[in-house]
Write an enzyme that holds these catalytic residues in place. Structure first.
Site, PDB file in Angstrom:
ATOM      1  N   SER A 100       0.262  -1.140  -0.572  1.00 11.01           N
ATOM      2  CA  SER A 100       0.406   0.633  -0.036  1.00 11.01           C
ATOM      3  C   SER A 100       1.270   0.962   0.037  1.00 11.01           C
ATOM      4  O   SER A 100       0.224   1.879  -0.090  1.00 11.01           O
ATOM      5  CB  SER A 100      -0.855  -0.179   1.108  1.00 11.01           C
ATOM      6  N   HIS A 103      -1.561  -2.803  -6.748  1.00 11.11           N
ATOM      7  CA  HIS A 103      -2.880  -2.877  -5.340  1.00 11.11           C
ATOM      8  C   HIS A 103      -4.369  -2.724  -5.834  1.00 11.11           C
ATOM      9  O   HIS A 103      -4.954  -1.826  -6.859  1.00 11.11           O
ATOM     10  CB  HIS A 103      -2.608  -1.315  -4.916  1.00 11.11           C
ATOM     11  N   ASN A 107      -3.865   5.632  -1.308  1.00 11.49           N
ATOM     12  CA  ASN A 107      -3.760   6.407   0.059  1.00 11.49           C
ATOM     13  C   ASN A 107      -3.197   7.654   0.444  1.00 11.49           C
ATOM     14  O   ASN A 107      -2.529   8.418   1.674  1.00 11.49           O
ATOM     15  CB  ASN A 107      -2.827   5.263   0.810  1.00 11.49           C
ATOM     16  N   GLU A 112      -4.846  -0.500  -8.634  1.00 11.46           N
ATOM     17  CA  GLU A 112      -4.315   1.228  -9.146  1.00 11.46           C
ATOM     18  C   GLU A 112      -2.690  -0.474  -9.253  1.00 11.46           C
ATOM     19  O   GLU A 112      -2.299  -0.857  -8.926  1.00 11.46           O
ATOM     20  CB  GLU A 112      -3.504   1.646  -8.066  1.00 11.46           C
TER      21      GLU A 112
HETATM   22  N1  3HC Z   1     -16.237 -11.114  -0.560  1.00 12.15           N
HETATM   23  C1  3HC Z   1     -17.375 -10.875  -2.020  1.00 12.15           C
HETATM   24  N2  3HC Z   1     -18.153  -9.641  -1.289  1.00 12.15           N
HETATM   25  C2  3HC Z   1     -18.736  -9.461  -0.825  1.00 12.15           C
HETATM   26  C3  3HC Z   1     -17.622  -9.084   0.318  1.00 12.15           C
HETATM   27  C4  3HC Z   1     -16.599  -9.757   0.418  1.00 12.15           C
HETATM   28  N3  3HC Z   1     -15.578  -9.995   1.807  1.00 12.15           N
HETATM   29  N4  3HC Z   1     -17.677  -8.351   1.671  1.00 12.15           N
HETATM   30  C5  3HC Z   1     -18.954  -7.301   0.990  1.00 12.15           C
HETATM   31  N5  3HC Z   1     -19.355  -8.483  -0.295  1.00 12.15           N
HETATM   32  C6  3HC Z   1     -20.546  -8.240  -1.381  1.00 12.15           C
HETATM   33  C7  3HC Z   1     -21.385  -8.391  -0.665  1.00 12.15           C
HETATM   34  O1  3HC Z   1     -22.299  -9.155  -1.111  1.00 12.15           O
HETATM   35  C8  3HC Z   1     -22.793  -7.614  -0.941  1.00 12.15           C
HETATM   36  O2  3HC Z   1     -23.478  -7.801  -2.030  1.00 12.15           O
HETATM   37  P1  3HC Z   1     -24.582  -7.107  -3.652  1.00 12.15           P
HETATM   38  O3  3HC Z   1     -24.210  -6.059  -3.569  1.00 12.15           O
HETATM   39  O4  3HC Z   1     -24.461  -7.962  -4.045  1.00 12.15           O
HETATM   40  O5  3HC Z   1     -25.796  -7.189  -2.083  1.00 12.15           O
HETATM   41  C9  3HC Z   1     -21.794  -5.895  -0.880  1.00 12.15           C
HETATM   42  O6  3HC Z   1     -20.611  -6.712  -1.047  1.00 12.15           O
HETATM   43  C10 3HC Z   1     -22.135  -5.092  -0.088  1.00 12.15           C
HETATM   44  O7  3HC Z   1     -22.009  -5.643   1.357  1.00 12.15           O
HETATM   45  P2  3HC Z   1     -22.972  -5.707   2.571  1.00 12.15           P
HETATM   46  O8  3HC Z   1     -24.251  -5.207   1.991  1.00 12.15           O
HETATM   47  O9  3HC Z   1     -22.909  -6.467   3.121  1.00 12.15           O
HETATM   48  O10 3HC Z   1     -22.472  -4.414   3.193  1.00 12.15           O
HETATM   49  P3  3HC Z   1     -22.303  -2.619   2.539  1.00 12.15           P
HETATM   50  O11 3HC Z   1     -23.348  -2.227   1.075  1.00 12.15           O
HETATM   51  O12 3HC Z   1     -22.226  -2.677   4.268  1.00 12.15           O
HETATM   52  O13 3HC Z   1     -21.028  -2.909   2.056  1.00 12.15           O
HETATM   53  C11 3HC Z   1     -18.506  -2.601   2.181  1.00 12.15           C
HETATM   54  C12 3HC Z   1     -19.773  -3.071   2.428  1.00 12.15           C
HETATM   55  C13 3HC Z   1     -18.518  -3.128   0.166  1.00 12.15           C
HETATM   56  C14 3HC Z   1     -16.942  -2.693   2.432  1.00 12.15           C
HETATM   57  C15 3HC Z   1     -18.739  -1.477   1.777  1.00 12.15           C
HETATM   58  O14 3HC Z   1     -19.105  -0.258   3.099  1.00 12.15           O
HETATM   59  C16 3HC Z   1     -17.451  -0.406   1.067  1.00 12.15           C
HETATM   60  O15 3HC Z   1     -17.584  -0.046   0.053  1.00 12.15           O
HETATM   61  N6  3HC Z   1     -16.864   0.579   2.424  1.00 12.15           N
HETATM   62  C17 3HC Z   1     -15.645   1.241   1.509  1.00 12.15           C
HETATM   63  C18 3HC Z   1     -14.530   0.047   1.307  1.00 12.15           C
HETATM   64  C19 3HC Z   1     -13.562   0.555   1.137  1.00 12.15           C
HETATM   65  O16 3HC Z   1     -13.018   2.025   0.523  1.00 12.15           O
HETATM   66  N7  3HC Z   1     -12.263  -0.439   0.450  1.00 12.15           N
HETATM   67  C20 3HC Z   1     -11.212   0.692   0.493  1.00 12.15           C
HETATM   68  C21 3HC Z   1      -9.978   0.076   1.459  1.00 12.15           C
HETATM   69  S1  3HC Z   1      -9.242   1.487   1.710  1.00 12.15           S
HETATM   70  C22 3HC Z   1      -7.402  -0.323   0.889  1.00 12.15           C
HETATM   71  O17 3HC Z   1      -8.279  -1.470   0.460  1.00 12.15           O
HETATM   72  C23 3HC Z   1      -5.522  -0.278   0.182  1.00 12.15           C
HETATM   73  C24 3HC Z   1      -4.620  -0.245   1.434  1.00 12.15           C
HETATM   74  O18 3HC Z   1      -3.760   0.252   1.245  1.00 12.15           O
HETATM   75  C25 3HC Z   1      -5.297   0.723   2.987  1.00 12.15           C
END
Ligand code: 3HC
Length: 290
Positions: A126, A147, A197, A159
């Site tokens: 990251s 990434h 990031n 990325e």
């Molecule tokens: N595997 C497969 N599918 C998944 C999953 C997983 N691990 N987690 C969630 N899902 C699916 C669900 O089945 C659901 O599918 P649907 O839209 O068909 O119903 C969809 O994703 C949404 O999940 P939920 O309904 O359970 O929950 P939310 O609507 O609250 O969404 C979330 C959860 C997708 C995590 C959403 O809150 C989100 O997009 N959050 C932001 C995440 C983000 O910003 N990530 C980047 C982090 S930074 C990073 O990773 C970089 C690093 O370097 C720091």
């Protein structure tokens, strides 16, 4: 765009990111060798991947019979040298180990010796310099950043980070591979925190400052971003999701790498990490996770 010739992928590290990466490759028909130092980590990763594939099948995103097929494409091993076996050798290895330069440097030196000369070495780092990791190997032109974002099966972005030495063929191969996963690749050059990031962490940091200074509660800060800017999670919920220790490490790296005090980690974040309040994974961060 050159035709994709990659069929087997190695993934080093079976944590959240490594298992997510193995999941999306196996789901897209690639053979995956998932490698970690402990059998226990690999068993947990397989369970996590099974749960998430079943979740996709339940939502109708994946035919149920493909869950077992995808799982069968993932081989696990605790022996890094297994990656060298000729009938097995991956054409690309994606490293998703812990975010420490010394650990990744050792891994890159060792993978460089183990893998066929034409294999690509990618890292899911990251924030660590791709250029510096490339310099640990005898194949710096074939080292690149790939990434992914958590949760990997859901987030559309990859990325792709070019190190100073990365050649066009490596970039093209990784770009094509990302598209085969159904992801959207975005190209950036090597610089601390890349784009994701470098922009996200100051948001999280500033959100923590507003809580520390009593400007608003964590809930209020998050609601501002969810309701005012349509973020799916507010910045502090997202910080808990990413891990507060990871956020502080990335902020320190931005601070050091860019030399600008605006990246200094918020003292509240540092104190929370010192207390072991790392977010979701430890049960407590800005919120509680019983
Ligand atoms: N595997 C497969 N599918 C998944 C999953 C997983 N691990 N987690 C969630 N899902 C699916 C669900 O089945 C659901 O599918 P649907 O839209 O068909 O119903 C969809 O994703 C949404 O999940 P939920 O309904 O359970 O929950 P939310 O609507 O609250 O969404 C979330 C959860 C997708 C995590 C959403 O809150 C989100 O997009 N959050 C932001 C995440 C983000 O910003 N990530 C980047 C982090 S930074 C990073 O990773 C970089 C690093 O370097 C720091």
């Amino acid at each position: 765009m050159p035709e994709n010739t990659i069929q087997t992928i190695g993934v080093i590290g079976a944590g959240t990111m490594g298992s997510g990466i193995a999941h999306v490759f196996a789901r897209s028909g690639f053979s995956v060798i998932l490698c970690d130092i402990q059998q226990d980590f690999l068993l947990k990763a397989k369970d996590r991947i099974r749960t998430n594939l079943n979740r996709e099948a339940a939502k109708g995103k994946l035919p149920q019979d493909q869950v077992d097929q995808a799982l069968a494409r993932i081989t696990t091993t605790t022996d890094r040298t297994a990656l060298a076996q000729a009938d097995f050798a991956p054409q690309i290895v994606i490293e998703a180990a812990s975010e420490r330069f010394d650990l990744k440097a050792e891994l890159f030196q060792s993978l460089d010796k183990i893998l066929p000369a034409e294999a690509i070495l990618a890292t899911n780092t990251s924030s660590i310099s791709i250029t510096k990791l490339a310099a640990q190997t005898q194949r710096p032109a074939q080292v690149i950043g790939m990434h992914f974002f958590n949760p990997v099966p859901v987030m559309a972005l990859v990325e792709i980070i070019r190190g100073l030495q990365t050649n066009q063929a490596t970039y093209d191969a990784v770009h094509a591979l990302s598209k085969l996963l159904g992801k959207t690749p975005i190209e950036v050059n090597d610089s601390p925190g890349f784009v994701s990031n470098r922009v996200l962490m100051p948001l999280i940091n500033e959100a923590a400052f507003t809580v520390m200074e009593g400007v608003a509660t964590a809930e209020a800060v998050d609601q501002v971003f969810q309701l005012g800017m349509a973020h799916p999670m507010g910045p502090l919920t997202l910080a808990d999701f990413i891990g507060l220790d990871v956020c502080v490490d990335i902020l320190r790296m931005l601070h050091q790498g860019l030399g600008d005090p605006k990246y200094r980690p918020c003292p509240l974040l540092v104190r929370m990490v010192d207390a072991g309040w790392l977010g979701r994974k430890s049960g407590r961060g800005f919120y509680s996770y019983p």
